[in-house]
Design an enzyme around this catalytic site. Structure first.
Site, PDB file in Angstrom:
ATOM      1  N   LYS A 165       0.836  -1.218   0.000  1.00  0.00           N
ATOM      2  CA  LYS A 165       0.000   0.000   0.000  1.00  0.00           C
ATOM      3  C   LYS A 165       0.868   1.264   0.000  1.00  0.00           C
ATOM      4  O   LYS A 165       0.618   2.191  -0.762  1.00  0.00           O
ATOM      5  CB  LYS A 165      -0.912   0.040   1.244  1.00  0.00           C
ATOM      6  CG  LYS A 165      -1.801  -1.172   1.414  1.00  0.00           C
ATOM      7  CD  LYS A 165      -2.648  -1.080   2.655  1.00  0.00           C
ATOM      8  CE  LYS A 165      -1.891  -1.053   3.970  1.00  0.00           C
ATOM      9  NZ  LYS A 165      -1.131  -2.260   4.305  1.00  0.00           N
ATOM     10  N   ARG A 169      -9.422   0.760   9.191  1.00  0.00           N
ATOM     11  CA  ARG A 169      -8.882  -0.561   9.474  1.00  0.00           C
ATOM     12  C   ARG A 169      -9.809  -1.381  10.349  1.00  0.00           C
ATOM     13  O   ARG A 169      -9.521  -2.539  10.662  1.00  0.00           O
ATOM     14  CB  ARG A 169      -7.588  -0.368  10.237  1.00  0.00           C
ATOM     15  CG  ARG A 169      -6.401  -0.997   9.604  1.00  0.00           C
ATOM     16  CD  ARG A 169      -5.285  -0.507  10.460  1.00  0.00           C
ATOM     17  NE  ARG A 169      -4.064  -1.147  10.320  1.00  0.00           N
ATOM     18  CZ  ARG A 169      -3.048  -0.670   9.623  1.00  0.00           C
ATOM     19  NH1 ARG A 169      -3.169   0.388   8.895  1.00  0.00           N
ATOM     20  NH2 ARG A 169      -1.912  -1.284   9.664  1.00  0.00           N
ATOM     21  N   ARG A 182      12.190  -5.291   4.561  1.00  0.00           N
ATOM     22  CA  ARG A 182      11.855  -3.909   4.177  1.00  0.00           C
ATOM     23  C   ARG A 182      12.792  -2.910   4.865  1.00  0.00           C
ATOM     24  O   ARG A 182      13.070  -3.011   6.049  1.00  0.00           O
ATOM     25  CB  ARG A 182      10.419  -3.587   4.591  1.00  0.00           C
ATOM     26  CG  ARG A 182      10.138  -2.090   4.540  1.00  0.00           C
ATOM     27  CD  ARG A 182       8.693  -1.732   4.669  1.00  0.00           C
ATOM     28  NE  ARG A 182       8.100  -2.174   5.915  1.00  0.00           N
ATOM     29  CZ  ARG A 182       6.799  -2.084   6.163  1.00  0.00           C
ATOM     30  NH1 ARG A 182       5.984  -1.577   5.257  1.00  0.00           N
ATOM     31  NH2 ARG A 182       6.320  -2.511   7.301  1.00  0.00           N
ATOM     32  N   ARG A 217      11.792  -0.878  10.321  1.00  0.00           N
ATOM     33  CA  ARG A 217      10.741  -0.536  11.284  1.00  0.00           C
ATOM     34  C   ARG A 217      10.740  -1.483  12.476  1.00  0.00           C
ATOM     35  O   ARG A 217      10.981  -2.677  12.336  1.00  0.00           O
ATOM     36  CB  ARG A 217       9.374  -0.578  10.579  1.00  0.00           C
ATOM     37  CG  ARG A 217       9.039   0.747   9.955  1.00  0.00           C
ATOM     38  CD  ARG A 217       7.817   0.749   9.135  1.00  0.00           C
ATOM     39  NE  ARG A 217       6.662   0.049   9.681  1.00  0.00           N
ATOM     40  CZ  ARG A 217       5.489   0.001   9.059  1.00  0.00           C
ATOM     41  NH1 ARG A 217       5.331   0.593   7.898  1.00  0.00           N
ATOM     42  NH2 ARG A 217       4.480  -0.657   9.587  1.00  0.00           N
ATOM     43  N   ARG A 257       0.420  -8.888  13.522  1.00  0.00           N
ATOM     44  CA  ARG A 257      -0.243  -7.865  12.694  1.00  0.00           C
ATOM     45  C   ARG A 257      -1.130  -8.520  11.625  1.00  0.00           C
ATOM     46  O   ARG A 257      -2.216  -8.029  11.313  1.00  0.00           O
ATOM     47  CB  ARG A 257       0.801  -6.959  12.031  1.00  0.00           C
ATOM     48  CG  ARG A 257       1.400  -5.949  13.001  1.00  0.00           C
ATOM     49  CD  ARG A 257       2.686  -5.332  12.490  1.00  0.00           C
ATOM     50  NE  ARG A 257       2.536  -4.621  11.245  1.00  0.00           N
ATOM     51  CZ  ARG A 257       3.543  -4.379  10.396  1.00  0.00           C
ATOM     52  NH1 ARG A 257       4.773  -4.797  10.679  1.00  0.00           N
ATOM     53  NH2 ARG A 257       3.333  -3.713   9.294  1.00  0.00           N
TER      54      ARG A 257
END
Ligand code: AP5
Length: 214
Positions: free
Chosen positions: A13, A88, A127, A160, A171
């Site tokens: 996203k 969400r 990431r 992160r 998550r």
């Protein structure tokens, strides 16, 4: 143009929103980015949110709804916006529906970036993000040219805190329980365009442009 981007953690996203911002001159309203900025600056909101974020849990609805509506108040100067990471929960989606109805406004596209859960952990654990400009890299799929440095502005890359494997697994579970019902909420209104989230970033971006233009 007003767009909601839905998809699991790691679906892409943020990557695709940033491309769309450049192409269509929209404002990206990323709840995750706003929360991380608040956390790093130790604001009142950031202090309240950080325990939830670090644990991979959702920040309570009332905090998120106030934060996002404040931000949306300030969008008169742009061509439109992309909501990345909001809504969400069904409660957030209903609050957004009510707020937009009050001001006689509407969302134009709900884009659902679909990637199977088993691919998400690999994407998130490799990431890296630029501290300066927020550009997103992946050590396996789209690595930077120079290790640890952003190709665009030479900024340092960071990982992160919530991308640890155990937090990612949590998550994804929270996404399945709380955010999949949001997809159903918009499907019932016939608003969802599903985009296959596999393939190169350029290829997926082309599918998004096609969905928007159709
Ligand atoms: P947030 O920052 O919104 O995280 P998220 O939704 O979990 O999504 P991510 O940013 O992890 O993934 P993404 O889909 O943007 O993927 P990306 O493009 O980076 O939220 C963080 C936290 O804030 C939440 O856990 C919660 O605590 C809180 N929060 C936020 N919003 C909230 C809300 N509304 N309510 C309550 N709490 C809230 O891509 C991932 C990786 O894959 C990258 O390395 C990228 O390079 C790579 N990649 C991208 N595309 C491809 C591709 N096509 N092929 C291969 N790799 C790819």
């Amino acid at each position: 143009m007003k767009i909601i981007f839905l998809g699991a953690p790691g679906a892409g996203k943020g990557t695709q929103s940033k491309r769309l911002v450049r192409e269509k001159h929209l404002l990206q309203i990323s709840t995750g980015d706003i929360l991380r900025e608040n956390r790093d600056n130790q604001t009142e909101l950031g202090l309240k949110a950080q325990t939830y974020m670090d644990a991979g849990e959702l920040v309570p609805d009332h905090l998120i709804i106030k934060m996002i509506f404040d931000k949306m108040d300030d969008t008169s100067h742009v061509n439109g916006y992309i909501l990345d990471g909001f809504p969400r929960t069904v409660a957030q989606a209903e609050a957004l529906d009510d707020m937009l109805a009050k001001i006689h406004d509407k969302i134009d596209f709900v884009l659902y970036l679909k990637v199977a859960n088993e691919n998400l952990i690999e994407r998130l654990s490799s990431r890296y993000t630029c501290k300066k400009c927020g550009h997103i890299y992946n050590l396996n799929f789209n690595p930077p040219k120079n290790e640890g440095k952003c190709d665009l502005d030479g900024g340092d890359l960071f990982q992160r805190r919530d991308d640890k494997k155990e937090t990612v697994t949590k998550r994804i579970k929270i996404y399945d329980d709380n955010t999949r019902p949001v997809i159903r909420h918009y499907k019932a209104k016939n608003m969802v365009q599903t985009i296959d989230g596999y393939g190169g970033v350029d290829e997926i971006f082309a599918k998004i442009l096609e969905a928007i233009s159709s």
